[in-house]
Design a protein around this motif. Sequence first.
Motif, PDB file in Angstrom:
ATOM      1  N   LYS A 111       0.844  -1.193   0.000  1.00 36.11           N
ATOM      2  CA  LYS A 111       0.000   0.000   0.000  1.00 36.11           C
ATOM      3  C   LYS A 111       0.884   1.250   0.000  1.00 36.11           C
ATOM      4  N   GLY A 112       0.565   2.163  -0.911  1.00 31.23           N
ATOM      5  CA  GLY A 112       1.331   3.401  -1.013  1.00 31.23           C
ATOM      6  C   GLY A 112       2.552   3.302  -1.889  1.00 31.23           C
ATOM      7  N   VAL A 113       2.848   2.118  -2.422  1.00 30.43           N
ATOM      8  CA  VAL A 113       4.002   1.923  -3.303  1.00 30.43           C
ATOM      9  C   VAL A 113       3.490   1.492  -4.676  1.00 30.43           C
ATOM     10  N   PRO A 114       3.779   2.239  -5.752  1.00 32.61           N
ATOM     11  CA  PRO A 114       3.298   1.846  -7.084  1.00 32.61           C
ATOM     12  C   PRO A 114       3.792   0.459  -7.469  1.00 32.61           C
ATOM     13  N   ALA A 115       2.899  -0.331  -8.061  1.00 26.49           N
ATOM     14  CA  ALA A 115       3.285  -1.663  -8.531  1.00 26.49           C
ATOM     15  C   ALA A 115       4.248  -1.536  -9.702  1.00 26.49           C
ATOM     16  N   GLN A 116       5.252  -2.393  -9.750  1.00 29.07           N
ATOM     17  CA  GLN A 116       6.186  -2.443 -10.862  1.00 29.07           C
ATOM     18  C   GLN A 116       5.890  -3.700 -11.664  1.00 29.07           C
ATOM     19  N   PRO A 117       5.344  -3.543 -12.881  1.00 31.76           N
ATOM     20  CA  PRO A 117       4.922  -4.711 -13.669  1.00 31.76           C
ATOM     21  C   PRO A 117       6.006  -5.763 -13.851  1.00 31.76           C
ATOM     22  N   SER A 118       7.260  -5.337 -13.943  1.00 35.74           N
ATOM     23  CA  SER A 118       8.334  -6.297 -14.159  1.00 35.74           C
ATOM     24  C   SER A 118       8.555  -7.187 -12.939  1.00 35.74           C
ATOM     25  N   VAL A 119       8.040  -6.764 -11.774  1.00 32.25           N
ATOM     26  CA  VAL A 119       8.248  -7.521 -10.547  1.00 32.25           C
ATOM     27  C   VAL A 119       6.961  -8.168 -10.067  1.00 32.25           C
ATOM     28  N   SER A 120       5.864  -7.411 -10.068  1.00 34.85           N
ATOM     29  CA  SER A 120       4.653  -7.845  -9.371  1.00 34.85           C
ATOM     30  C   SER A 120       3.451  -8.001 -10.293  1.00 34.85           C
ATOM     31  N   LYS A 121       3.675  -8.466 -11.512  1.00 31.11           N
ATOM     32  CA  LYS A 121       2.597  -8.505 -12.498  1.00 31.11           C
ATOM     33  C   LYS A 121       1.928  -9.866 -12.546  1.00 31.11           C
ATOM     34  N   GLY A 122       0.739  -9.959 -11.990  1.00 33.06           N
ATOM     35  CA  GLY A 122      -0.104 -11.129 -12.192  1.00 33.06           C
ATOM     36  C   GLY A 122       0.258 -12.335 -11.358  1.00 33.06           C
ATOM     37  N   GLY A 123      -0.775 -13.130 -11.102  1.00 31.39           N
ATOM     38  CA  GLY A 123      -0.562 -14.357 -10.368  1.00 31.39           C
ATOM     39  C   GLY A 123      -1.886 -14.938  -9.910  1.00 31.39           C
ATOM     40  N   MET A 124      -1.821 -16.023  -9.164  1.00 35.33           N
ATOM     41  CA  MET A 124      -3.027 -16.659  -8.647  1.00 35.33           C
ATOM     42  C   MET A 124      -2.703 -17.359  -7.342  1.00 35.33           C
ATOM     43  N   CYS A 125      -3.524 -17.093  -6.331  1.00 37.74           N
ATOM     44  CA  CYS A 125      -3.432 -17.813  -5.073  1.00 37.74           C
ATOM     45  C   CYS A 125      -4.394 -18.991  -5.186  1.00 37.74           C
ATOM     46  N   PRO A 126      -3.884 -20.235  -5.270  1.00 41.88           N
ATOM     47  CA  PRO A 126      -4.732 -21.373  -5.613  1.00 41.88           C
ATOM     48  C   PRO A 126      -5.683 -21.783  -4.492  1.00 41.88           C
ATOM     49  N   ALA A 127      -6.829 -22.297  -4.882  1.00 43.50           N
ATOM     50  CA  ALA A 127      -7.812 -22.790  -3.918  1.00 43.50           C
ATOM     51  C   ALA A 127      -7.196 -23.876  -3.046  1.00 43.50           C
ATOM     52  N   LYS A 128      -7.370 -23.732  -1.729  1.00 45.84           N
ATOM     53  CA  LYS A 128      -6.827 -24.688  -0.750  1.00 45.84           C
ATOM     54  C   LYS A 128      -5.336 -24.925  -0.985  1.00 45.84           C
ATOM     55  N   GLY A 129      -4.623 -23.818  -1.228  1.00 45.76           N
ATOM     56  CA  GLY A 129      -3.197 -23.947  -1.504  1.00 45.76           C
ATOM     57  C   GLY A 129      -2.426 -22.708  -1.101  1.00 45.76           C
ATOM     58  N   LYS A 130      -1.149 -22.689  -1.471  1.00 48.60           N
ATOM     59  CA  LYS A 130      -0.257 -21.582  -1.156  1.00 48.60           C
ATOM     60  C   LYS A 130       0.527 -21.185  -2.402  1.00 48.60           C
ATOM     61  N   ALA A 131       0.999 -19.937  -2.407  1.00 48.49           N
ATOM     62  CA  ALA A 131       1.841 -19.460  -3.504  1.00 48.49           C
ATOM     63  C   ALA A 131       2.655 -18.278  -3.004  1.00 48.49           C
ATOM     64  N   THR A 132       3.779 -18.012  -3.668  1.00 46.26           N
ATOM     65  CA  THR A 132       4.664 -16.912  -3.292  1.00 46.26           C
ATOM     66  C   THR A 132       4.907 -16.019  -4.499  1.00 46.26           C
ATOM     67  N   PHE A 133       4.857 -14.697  -4.258  1.00 40.24           N
ATOM     68  CA  PHE A 133       4.993 -13.730  -5.345  1.00 40.24           C
ATOM     69  C   PHE A 133       5.972 -12.627  -4.937  1.00 40.24           C
ATOM     70  N   PRO A 134       6.804 -12.141  -5.862  1.00 42.25           N
ATOM     71  CA  PRO A 134       7.685 -11.016  -5.545  1.00 42.25           C
ATOM     72  C   PRO A 134       6.882  -9.718  -5.446  1.00 42.25           C
ATOM     73  N   VAL A 135       7.318  -8.845  -4.543  1.00 40.08           N
ATOM     74  CA  VAL A 135       6.669  -7.536  -4.375  1.00 40.08           C
ATOM     75  C   VAL A 135       7.744  -6.465  -4.402  1.00 40.08           C
ATOM     76  N   ALA A 136       7.527  -5.426  -5.198  1.00 33.93           N
ATOM     77  CA  ALA A 136       8.501  -4.344  -5.304  1.00 33.93           C
ATOM     78  C   ALA A 136       8.370  -3.376  -4.133  1.00 33.93           C
ATOM     79  N   GLY A 137       9.486  -2.743  -3.761  1.00 34.01           N
ATOM     80  CA  GLY A 137       9.451  -1.716  -2.732  1.00 34.01           C
ATOM     81  C   GLY A 137       9.646  -2.258  -1.337  1.00 34.01           C
ATOM     82  N   MET A 138       9.261  -1.434  -0.347  1.00 34.03           N
ATOM     83  CA  MET A 138       9.428  -1.777   1.064  1.00 34.03           C
ATOM     84  C   MET A 138       8.071  -1.876   1.741  1.00 34.03           C
ATOM     85  N   PRO A 139       7.934  -2.801   2.699  1.00 33.21           N
ATOM     86  CA  PRO A 139       6.673  -2.883   3.452  1.00 33.21           C
ATOM     87  C   PRO A 139       6.417  -1.584   4.206  1.00 33.21           C
ATOM     88  N   GLN A 140       5.159  -1.191   4.287  1.00 38.71           N
ATOM     89  CA  GLN A 140       4.789   0.022   5.004  1.00 38.71           C
ATOM     90  C   GLN A 140       4.426  -0.316   6.445  1.00 38.71           C
TER      91      GLN A 140
END
Length: 235
Positions: A181-210
């Motif tokens: 929140k408060g950090v613009p998304a960078q498409p090259s890092v954080s573009k698209g994905g899916m958190c699967p039903a009854k499952g887990k997934a990991t995604f890169p996020v640009a910037g620093m946690p607020q």
Amino acid sequence: MTVIAVNLGSAYAGVTISGTRVVYPAEQREVSLGMVNDGKEARLIQAWIDTGDASERAETSKAPFIITPPMSRIDPGKGQTLRIMFTGAGSVPQDRETVFWLNVLEIPPKPKAGVDAPEHYMQLAVRSRMKLLYRPKGLQGSPDQALDQTHWRVVSNGKGYDAECTNDTAFNVSFSDLSFKGVPAQPSVSKGGMCPAKGKATFPVAGMPQADGKLVVTVINDFGGFNPREVNSSR
């Protein structure tokens, strides 16, 4: 003549598909998907469904579906409707959605014969691939509420941060963007994905946690709409 099949997206295709995903409710006998040829020349279309392996072709697919027509010609300005039927009762989990992929291969015509017709040419076939969500009957909850029931955790990966998603619901959560929140998304890092039903997934996020620990997830709904939502995260 050389034929090359590439995934270029709809901007390079002459045929427009009416939708960005297909939802198949188990109680329906079939679902349909429309296409229109907006180009100036006829197109040959081949359609098939795969199980998630992009190398699967129509003749090797293990997906429990039938598409009619599997191949068709669409003249300029004309349309075609694909009918999709599920054939695999009992072959998929009944406590969650299962993701398959619909492929539409568009093959342009050969150059017209004539004095100026090239002896050698390259024929570029455009392949579109979109999610097909098989949704069993009687699932608890709803796809619109699934994001609210997911759990997110931010962890350092040594070079930046990843967001780990845990989804205990029966519905897949697809998104187009993920950012702090408060950090613009960078498409090259954080573009698209899916958190699967009854499952887990990991995604890169640009910037620093607020300080508030919130993430912004732009959810894609059943109709292809985009809905930015805030979710809490832990460390």
